[in-house]
Write an enzyme that holds these catalytic residues in place. Structure first.
Site, short mmCIF file in Angstrom:
data_model
loop_
_atom_site.label_atom_id
_atom_site.label_comp_id
_atom_site.label_asym_id
_atom_site.label_seq_id
_atom_site.Cartn_x
_atom_site.Cartn_y
_atom_site.Cartn_z
N LYS A 132 -9.80 1.70 -1.62
CA LYS A 132 -9.73 1.15 -0.34
C LYS A 132 -11.29 1.63 0.43
O LYS A 132 -11.72 2.78 0.29
CB LYS A 132 -8.84 1.68 0.75
CG LYS A 132 -8.58 1.23 2.05
CD LYS A 132 -7.44 1.67 2.93
CE LYS A 132 -7.36 1.32 4.30
NZ LYS A 132 -6.09 1.91 4.77
N GLU A 141 0.83 -1.28 -0.06
CA GLU A 141 0.00 -0.15 -0.18
C GLU A 141 0.88 1.29 0.07
O GLU A 141 1.93 1.20 0.56
CB GLU A 141 -0.82 0.00 1.15
CG GLU A 141 -1.82 1.17 1.60
CD GLU A 141 -2.36 1.07 2.75
OE1 GLU A 141 -3.70 1.54 3.12
OE2 GLU A 141 -2.19 0.72 3.74
N CYS A 186 -4.85 -3.27 3.33
CA CYS A 186 -4.50 -3.13 4.88
C CYS A 186 -5.54 -3.30 5.79
O CYS A 186 -5.75 -4.40 6.08
CB CYS A 186 -3.87 -1.65 4.89
SG CYS A 186 -2.83 -1.33 6.29
#
Length: 343
Positions: A191, A116, A229
């Site tokens: 995300k 990321e 993440c």
């Protein structure tokens, strides 16, 4: 840079070793795992483990070793997770990423997963990331697509993406781009779960991605799905990918270091693999801005390859025949009584 040998959970003749010795997290694979002879693997000593290596591999291709190129079984793809330490120079980060992809391709990987925020990273997200943001047509993603084409691999990496005029001013997306060997887009994921935890508040600067994304792509019959993440802490999104036919979860991260964070990271990665009977390939940033411990996990939860907190590359083979065996033995996906909204 530390490198790990290609780990193959198949039945081909090869010496058996266990990667549990010297595993930085103590969560090494307790099942003997065959390693191909054309990549020389050795178990780490305690000293090597403390420096970030679990096993080392000689950078030697099959041709250099005097061996013919090994045949690729149907439904089998070698995957690499690259762990490096991007910072605030986007050009330098892209250059470093190219070196990592080159090394991973030389180890035989066909899918290379980077962390990321590979484009631009800080320990604490701030306005510098907003200023550095680029569109998908910008120089970083254009360079990423070029790297994929140069080395003939799929490359997955995180970037900071500018938002459209209909989005809040001063906000950007935390985006994951998968590029093909033809320099095309394989998939794009923004995300969904923003990191508003452990004292951080990504939502001050980031826009959550839409819930109806289908961030998957296929290589040699293997279906890869993407998350980012903090998404790891929310099993519903990953279960949605599994229900849609994903074989491998790709999870780039900047897992911020802190008390107990590595233990949480390794536990969650193995849990997502076990509960969905899927492979998990997780690429974290190296220290100091990430906790490291990038790893590839089998659908039984065994750690096939793992790094410490320093830059390195871990590789393993995704084998659909092995996955089918696991899902036959443990058909938990087909035994579900609940569905995820949006499936």
């Amino acid at each position: 840079m530390n490198t790990l040998g290609v780990v193959h959970p198949d039945n081909s003749p090869a010496p058996s070793v266990s990667t549990s010795v010297g595993s930085p997290s103590g969560l090494g694979n307790t099942e003997p795992t065959p390693v191909r002879n054309y990549v020389t693997g050795t178990l780490a000593t305690d000293d090597a483990a403390s420096s970030g290596a679990v096993a080392t591999a000689i950078h030697e291709t099959a041709a250099q070793a005097g061996l013919g190129a090994p045949p690729e079984p149907a439904g089998a793809v070698d995957v690499a997770v690259v762990q490096f330490d991007p910072y605030t120079d986007t050009v330098a980060n892209l250059t470093a990423l190219r070196s990592e992809v080159k090394a991973a391709s030389e180890l035989g990987a066909k899918v290379v997963v980077a962390p990321e925020y590979s484009m631009f990273a800080t320990k604490v997200l701030d306005e510098r990331a907003v200023a550095a943001a680029e569109p998908l047509t910008g120089p970083f993603v254009t360079g990423l697509r070029g790297i994929a084409a140069e080395f003939g691999v799929h490359v997955v990496a995180g970037m900071v993406e500018t938002a459209g005029p209909d989005q809040p001013a001063g906000h950007v997306y935390n985006t994951l781009v998968a590029a093909t060997p033809d320099a095309e887009f394989a998939a794009v994921y923004r995300k969904v779960h923003l990191y508003d935890a452990f004292g951080a508040k990504e939502s001050d600067l980031l826009i959550p991605g839409p819930l109806d994304q289908s961030p998957t792509f296929t290589v040699e019959g293997v279906v890869f799905g993407m998350q980012l993440c903090f998404d790891l802490r929310f099993p519903e999104g990953i279960r949605r990918l599994a229900a849609a036919g994903t074989h491998v979860l790709l999870l780039p991260a900047q897992w911020i270091p802190g008390p107990g964070k590595v233990d949480q990271w390794t536990t969650l990665l193995r849990a997502r693999a076990i509960e969905n009977t899927m492979y998990v390939a997780a690429a974290d940033q190296a220290a100091p801005r990430g906790a490291g411990t990038s790893m590839i996990v089998s659908p039984t939860g065994a750690v096939l390859a793992e790094l410490g907190d320093q830059p390195g590359i871990a590789t393993a083979r995704i084998d659909l025949a092995h996955l089918a065996e696991v899902r036959t033995t443990n058909p938990s996906l087909s035994l579900r009584r609940y569905t995820i909204r949006g499936e």
